[in-house]
Design a protein around this motif. Structure first.
Motif, PDB file in Angstrom:
ATOM      1  N   GLU A 117       0.834  -1.198   0.000  1.00  0.00           N
ATOM      2  CA  GLU A 117       0.000   0.000   0.000  1.00  0.00           C
ATOM      3  C   GLU A 117       0.873   1.254   0.000  1.00  0.00           C
ATOM      4  OE1 GLU A 117      -3.975  -1.416   2.292  1.00  0.00           O
ATOM      5  OE2 GLU A 117      -2.191  -1.137   3.555  1.00  0.00           O
ATOM      6  N   PRO A 118       0.349   2.372  -0.534  1.00  0.00           N
ATOM      7  CA  PRO A 118       1.136   3.617  -0.564  1.00  0.00           C
ATOM      8  C   PRO A 118       1.684   4.014   0.800  1.00  0.00           C
ATOM      9  CG  PRO A 118      -0.818   3.841  -1.926  1.00  0.00           C
ATOM     10  CD  PRO A 118      -0.948   2.524  -1.222  1.00  0.00           C
ATOM     11  N   ALA A 119       0.946   3.697   1.856  1.00  0.00           N
ATOM     12  CA  ALA A 119       1.415   4.071   3.192  1.00  0.00           C
ATOM     13  C   ALA A 119       2.687   3.334   3.587  1.00  0.00           C
ATOM     14  CB  ALA A 119       0.307   3.792   4.215  1.00  0.00           C
ATOM     15  N   SER A 120       3.008   2.240   2.905  1.00  0.00           N
ATOM     16  CA  SER A 120       4.203   1.453   3.234  1.00  0.00           C
ATOM     17  C   SER A 120       5.357   1.709   2.274  1.00  0.00           C
ATOM     18  CB  SER A 120       3.861  -0.047   3.231  1.00  0.00           C
ATOM     19  OG  SER A 120       2.851  -0.342   4.167  1.00  0.00           O
ATOM     20  N   PHE A 121       5.186   2.629   1.318  1.00  0.00           N
ATOM     21  CA  PHE A 121       6.251   2.873   0.340  1.00  0.00           C
ATOM     22  C   PHE A 121       7.533   3.370   1.012  1.00  0.00           C
ATOM     23  CE2 PHE A 121       3.242   3.671  -3.503  1.00  0.00           C
ATOM     24  CZ  PHE A 121       3.028   2.301  -3.593  1.00  0.00           C
ATOM     25  N   HIS A 122       7.382   4.127   2.118  1.00  0.00           N
ATOM     26  CA  HIS A 122       8.568   4.688   2.767  1.00  0.00           C
ATOM     27  C   HIS A 122       9.462   3.606   3.373  1.00  0.00           C
ATOM     28  CE1 HIS A 122       5.869   4.030   6.199  1.00  0.00           C
ATOM     29  NE2 HIS A 122       6.960   4.056   6.960  1.00  0.00           N
ATOM     30  N   ARG A 123       8.929   2.398   3.534  1.00  0.00           N
ATOM     31  CA  ARG A 123       9.723   1.313   4.113  1.00  0.00           C
ATOM     32  C   ARG A 123      10.597   0.620   3.073  1.00  0.00           C
ATOM     33  NH1 ARG A 123       5.691  -2.564   7.199  1.00  0.00           N
ATOM     34  NH2 ARG A 123       7.715  -3.475   7.809  1.00  0.00           N
ATOM     35  N   LEU A 124      10.345   0.897   1.806  1.00  0.00           N
ATOM     36  CA  LEU A 124      11.120   0.259   0.734  1.00  0.00           C
ATOM     37  C   LEU A 124      12.459   0.972   0.591  1.00  0.00           C
ATOM     38  CD1 LEU A 124       8.238  -0.156  -1.878  1.00  0.00           C
ATOM     39  CD2 LEU A 124       9.150  -1.881  -0.325  1.00  0.00           C
ATOM     40  N   ARG A 125      13.516   0.206   0.667  1.00  0.00           N
ATOM     41  CA  ARG A 125      14.858   0.761   0.618  1.00  0.00           C
ATOM     42  C   ARG A 125      15.442   0.678  -0.798  1.00  0.00           C
ATOM     43  NH1 ARG A 125      14.831  -2.647   5.163  1.00  0.00           N
ATOM     44  NH2 ARG A 125      15.977  -4.250   4.004  1.00  0.00           N
ATOM     45  N   GLY A 126      16.219   1.691  -1.142  1.00  0.00           N
ATOM     46  CA  GLY A 126      16.996   1.642  -2.375  1.00  0.00           C
ATOM     47  C   GLY A 126      16.335   2.243  -3.587  1.00  0.00           C
ATOM     48  N   ILE A 127      15.189   2.937  -3.427  1.00  0.00           N
ATOM     49  CA  ILE A 127      14.525   3.510  -4.602  1.00  0.00           C
ATOM     50  C   ILE A 127      15.404   4.572  -5.248  1.00  0.00           C
ATOM     51  CG2 ILE A 127      12.555   4.869  -5.388  1.00  0.00           C
ATOM     52  CD1 ILE A 127      10.830   3.506  -3.357  1.00  0.00           C
ATOM     53  N   GLU A 128      15.940   5.499  -4.448  1.00  0.00           N
ATOM     54  CA  GLU A 128      16.751   6.578  -4.991  1.00  0.00           C
ATOM     55  C   GLU A 128      18.068   6.056  -5.554  1.00  0.00           C
ATOM     56  OE1 GLU A 128      15.502   9.395  -5.474  1.00  0.00           O
ATOM     57  OE2 GLU A 128      13.675   8.908  -4.366  1.00  0.00           O
ATOM     58  N   LYS A 129      18.542   4.950  -5.006  1.00  0.00           N
ATOM     59  CA  LYS A 129      19.786   4.376  -5.515  1.00  0.00           C
ATOM     60  C   LYS A 129      19.573   3.725  -6.880  1.00  0.00           C
ATOM     61  CE  LYS A 129      22.220   2.209  -2.499  1.00  0.00           C
ATOM     62  NZ  LYS A 129      22.700   1.174  -1.566  1.00  0.00           N
ATOM     63  N   ARG A 130      18.402   3.154  -7.097  1.00  0.00           N
ATOM     64  CA  ARG A 130      18.124   2.490  -8.362  1.00  0.00           C
ATOM     65  C   ARG A 130      17.740   3.475  -9.468  1.00  0.00           C
ATOM     66  NH1 ARG A 130      17.490  -3.031  -7.747  1.00  0.00           N
ATOM     67  NH2 ARG A 130      17.352  -3.760  -5.594  1.00  0.00           N
ATOM     68  N   ARG A 131      17.170   4.591  -9.093  1.00  0.00           N
ATOM     69  CA  ARG A 131      16.662   5.522 -10.103  1.00  0.00           C
ATOM     70  C   ARG A 131      17.727   5.982 -11.087  1.00  0.00           C
ATOM     71  NH1 ARG A 131      12.133  10.098  -9.318  1.00  0.00           N
ATOM     72  NH2 ARG A 131      12.205  10.975 -11.405  1.00  0.00           N
ATOM     73  N   PRO A 132      18.927   6.398 -10.662  1.00  0.00           N
ATOM     74  CA  PRO A 132      19.938   6.823 -11.642  1.00  0.00           C
ATOM     75  C   PRO A 132      20.339   5.711 -12.603  1.00  0.00           C
ATOM     76  CG  PRO A 132      20.511   7.556  -9.431  1.00  0.00           C
ATOM     77  CD  PRO A 132      19.383   6.602  -9.282  1.00  0.00           C
ATOM     78  N   ARG A 133      20.373   4.473 -12.093  1.00  0.00           N
ATOM     79  CA  ARG A 133      20.772   3.371 -12.979  1.00  0.00           C
ATOM     80  C   ARG A 133      19.714   3.104 -14.043  1.00  0.00           C
ATOM     81  NH1 ARG A 133      22.504   0.464  -8.128  1.00  0.00           N
ATOM     82  NH2 ARG A 133      20.755  -0.963  -8.386  1.00  0.00           N
ATOM     83  N   ILE A 134      18.447   3.304 -13.680  1.00  0.00           N
ATOM     84  CA  ILE A 134      17.362   3.046 -14.631  1.00  0.00           C
ATOM     85  C   ILE A 134      17.272   4.150 -15.682  1.00  0.00           C
ATOM     86  CG2 ILE A 134      14.881   2.741 -14.874  1.00  0.00           C
ATOM     87  CD1 ILE A 134      14.864   1.582 -12.034  1.00  0.00           C
ATOM     88  N   PHE A 135      17.471   5.403 -15.256  1.00  0.00           N
ATOM     89  CA  PHE A 135      17.258   6.536 -16.163  1.00  0.00           C
ATOM     90  C   PHE A 135      18.556   7.210 -16.596  1.00  0.00           C
ATOM     91  CE2 PHE A 135      13.386   6.194 -13.570  1.00  0.00           C
ATOM     92  CZ  PHE A 135      12.456   6.025 -14.586  1.00  0.00           C
TER      93      PHE A 135
END
Length: 575
Positions: free
Chosen positions: A343-361
Motif C-alpha cells: 500500500e502507498p502508506a508502506s512505500f517509505h519502508r522500501l529501501r533503495g529507490i533513490e539508488k536504483r533511479r539513476p541506474r534506470i534513467f
C-alpha cells in the motif's frame, strides 16, 4: 575456308548477342528455385505438416484418387506405409475409429450370443478340462504377455485403441471355442474375462499412456474402469461357486481391493472451483521456495483480483511483512507490486529507490534494452509511478527501452512468454500501452514457437514451454500464453484442445500447480475462440474410454449369460 565454314562463322556471330550469359542464366535459375521453395514454405500449414495422424492417413489413401488419376512427380519420393502404420491410420481417424469400435462390439456380442450355453461336466471336471485346454493352446497367451511389457513403456493411444478392438474380438472367439468344448461355465468365463481386464488395466498403468495425444479426461480413468469391471465380473464368477464358505472368503479378500480402487479414483473427481482458488489466495501464508513461490502465487492471485470478488489480503500482506522487515528481495517486491499488495502508506519502508533511479534513467542506457522480468528494480519503477514522480520524458524513455527489449527477443530465449507479459504489464503501468495490431504477428510467432506437443517429466503434451524449446510445457508458460491470447488472439493453426488437454484436472497436479492449472483453464475457456466441447469431440478424443466401457459391458454380458457349473458328484460311501 570452305563455304560452309564461312556461313557457320557468320551465323554464330549473328546470334552471339542473343545467347544468354551462362553465369547469369545459372544464377537466375537458382533464384527462381529459391523463390519457389520460399513460396511453398509460406503456403505450408505448420499444424498439418507436423501432424503424424495426417501423415499416416496420407500414406494409405490412394494417390490416383487424390490426383485425379495423375501421379505427381513429387510422390515418387514417398514410399508406402507399412501394414502396422495403415492399421493405426485407419484406427486413428475419428469417424473410422467409431465404426470400428461399434463393429467390433456388435460382432463380439453376436458371436457370444450365438455360442452354445450348455456346459459339460461338473465344476471340478470343467476346471481340469480348462487347464488341459490352455496347455494345448499355450501359444495364445504370448501376445497378452508381450502387450503387458510393450504398451506401458510406449503408451501410444492409437495402439491402445487398436488393442481394445482386438481384445473384444479375441474374447468372443475364445469364449466360442470354450462353448464348443463344453467349458463355458460362468466361473470359467468370469475367470477368463477377469484375467483379460487385469492385463488391460496393467497395460494402461504406464506413465506415458495418453500423454502424447489430446484427451478431455485423465487416462487413469480408463484404467480404473478396467479395475472396476474386473471386480464386478469376478464377483459374479465367485457367485457361481458352489461352496458358500469359499464364496465368503473371496468376498472378504476383495474388500481391500475395492477400497484401493476407490482411493485411486478420488483425484480424478476433485475439481478446483473458483471458490477453491479464492480460498487459496486468501490463505497464502507461507512462501516455501521464496520468490519462486511468490511468482506462481502472483499468477493465481491475479485472476482472483480480476474476477471482481472481494478478497481478504491480510494473510498475504502479513507474509510480505517478513520481506519488508528483512532483506527485501527484489523479485518478491516485483510480484507484490504487480498485485498491489504494498500500500502507498508502506512505500517509505522500501529501501533503495533513490539508488536504483539513476541506474534506470541514466542517459547512457537510453538505448539499451530493458529486460522486465530480469530487472530487479521494476518495483521501484512502479512505486515512482504510483507516487507521480515519473516525468513524461522518463516514461517515454522507459517505454523505448522496453520496446527495444521486445525487438531483440528471439524465439529460443528463456522465459520468452513471461518477458512479453511482463513488458506489456509495465508499459500499461507507465501509461504507454503496446500497439496490439503492430505486435500481433510477433507475439503469435512466439506463441507458436513455445507451444509444445511433446510429453515428458510426468506432464502431458499441449502446454507452452518456459525454458528449453526442445522440452515439454509448463503451467507457468501456459498461463503466460493464455494471457497473451486474451490480448492478441489465438494464432492461426493453434488447436486450443491441446491446451485444454494439458490443463485437464487429474492426479498429477498438486499444491499450487493445481490452482494455477485451474485459473489458466478458466481464462482459456473465456477466450472468444474457445468453442465448447461437443459430443463429437468426446467421441474423437475419448474413443479409448468408450471402447473400455463397451469391453467391460461385453465381459459382463458374457459372464451373466454363461450357466453355472453342476456341483461335483459326491464321493461314494465306503461303508
Amino acid at each position: 575456308m570452305s563455304l560452309n565454314d564461312a556461313f557457320g562463322k557468320e551465323l554464330r556471330d549473328a546470334i552471339r548477342p542473343l545467347r544468354p550469359d551462362p553465369t547469369g542464366f545459372e544464377a537466375g535459375v537458382r533464384d527462381r528455385i529459391a523463390k519457389g521453395e520460399a513460396t511453398a514454405d509460406d503456403r505450408q500449414d505448420p499444424p498439418l505438416e507436423r501432424s503424424s495422424l495426417l501423415s499416416t492417413a496420407a500414406s494409405f489413401i490412394p494417390v490416383p484418387l487424390l490426383m485425379g488419376g495423375k501421379l505427381a512427380a513429387t510422390t515418387a519420393k514417398s514410399g508406402t506405409a507399412s501394414t502396422g502404420a495403415k492399421i493405426l491410420g485407419y484406427a486413428a481417424l475419428p469417424a473410422v475409429s467409431v465404426f470400428l469400435m461399434l463393429g467390433a462390439f456388435v460382432f463380439s456380442l453376436l458371436k457370444i450370443r450365438a455360442a452354445k450355453v450348455t456346459p459339460g461336466g461338473d465344476d471340478e471336471a470343467v476346471q481340469l478340462a480348462v487347464r488341459a485346454w490352455w496347455r494345448r493352446h499355450w501359444w495364445m497367451a504370448i501376445p497378452c504377455y508381450a502387450a503387458l511389457i510393450f504398451f506401458p513403456l510406449w503408451g501410444d493411444v492409437r495402439w491402445l485403441f487398436t488393442m481394445l478392438l482386438v481384445s473384444a474380438v479375441a474374447l468372443a472367439l475364445l469364449l466360442t471355442a470354450f462353448s464348443r468344448a463344453g467349458l463355458a461355465t460362468r466361473q470359467v468365463v468370469a475367470n477368463t474375462c477377469s484375467f483379460g481386464l487385469m492385463l488391460l488395466a496393467i497395460c494402461l498403468g504406464g506413465p506415458r499412456v495418453g500423454q502424447d495425444s489430446i484427451h478431455l479426461v485423465d487416462q487413469k480413468l480408463v484404467q480404473i474402469i478396467f479395475y472396476a469391471g474386473l471386480i464386478v465380473v469376478s464377483l459374479f464368477g465367485v457367485g457361481a461357486r458352489v461352496r458358500a464358505k469359499e464364496r465368503i472368503t473371496i468376498y472378504v479378500v476383495y474388500i481391500p481391493f475395492v477400497i484401493l480402487i476407490g482411493w485411486m479414483s478420488l483425484p480424478l473427481w476433485q475439481t478446483t472451483t473458483a471458490d477453491d482458488v479464492h480460498e487459496f489466495v486468501e490463505g497464502f501464508d507461507e512462501a516455501e521456495y521464496g520468490s519462486a513461490t511468490w511468482s506462481t502465487y502472483a499468477m493465481i492471485a491475479r485472476w482472483a483480483r480480476e474476477s471482481g470478488r472481494e478478497i481478504d489480503w491480510s494473510k498475504p500482506r502479513a507474509l510480505l511483512e517478513e520481506t519488508l522487515g528483512g532483506r527485501q528481495g527484489a523479485y518478491t517486491l516485483n510480484h507484490a507490486m504487480r498485485l498491489g499488495l504494498i500500500e502507498p502508506a508502506s512505500f517509505h519502508r522500501l529501501r533503495g529507490i533513490e539508488k536504483r533511479r539513476p541506474r534506470i534513467f541514466d542517459p547512457k542506457y537510453a538505448d539499451r534494452p530493458l529486460s522486465v522480468y530480469g530487472e530487479q528494480g521494476e518495483w521501484a519503477i512502479r512505486v515512482l509511478m504510483a507516487q507521480g514522480r515519473l516525468t513524461v520524458a522518463e516514461r517515454d524513455s522507459l517505454a523505448h527501452r522496453v520496446q527495444r527489449w521486445l525487438d531483440v527477443l528471439e524465439d529460443d530465449d528463456h522465459d520468452l512468454l513471461q518477458d512479453i507479459v511482463g513488458a506489456i504489464d509495465l508499459l500499461r503501468a507507465i501509461e504507454r500501452p503496446i500497439d496490439v495490431d503492430a505486435w500481433r504477428p510477433r507475439v503469435h510467432a512466439a506463441l507458436k514457437a513455445c507451444h509444445s506437443l511433446k510429453a515428458g517429466g510426468f506432464e502431458v503434451a499441449g502446454g507452452f514451454q518456459t525454458y528449453d524449446r526442445d522440452s515439454w510445457g509448463s503451467y507457468e508458460g501456459t498461463w503466460c500464453a493464455v494471457r497473451l491470447m486474451k490480448i492478441f488472439g489465438v494464432p492461426e493453426g493453434l488447436d486450443l484442445n491441446w491446451v485444454r488437454s494439458f490443463l485437464r484436472h487429474g492426479g498429477r497436479k498438486s499444491g499450487d500447480r493445481r490452482y494455477l492449472a485451474a485459473v489458466t483453464k478458466m481464462e482459456l475457456e473465456s477466450l472468444p475462440e474457445a468453442r465448447s466441447v461437443t459430443w463429437l469431440d468426446w467421441l474423437r478424443y475419448e474413443r479409448t474410454l468408450f471402447a473400455a466401457i463397451l469391453l467391460v459391458l461385453l465381459c459382463l454380458y458374457a459372464t451373466l449369460r454363461a450357466p453355472k457349473a453342476a456341483p461335483a458328484a459326491a464321493a461314494p460311501d465306503a461303508s
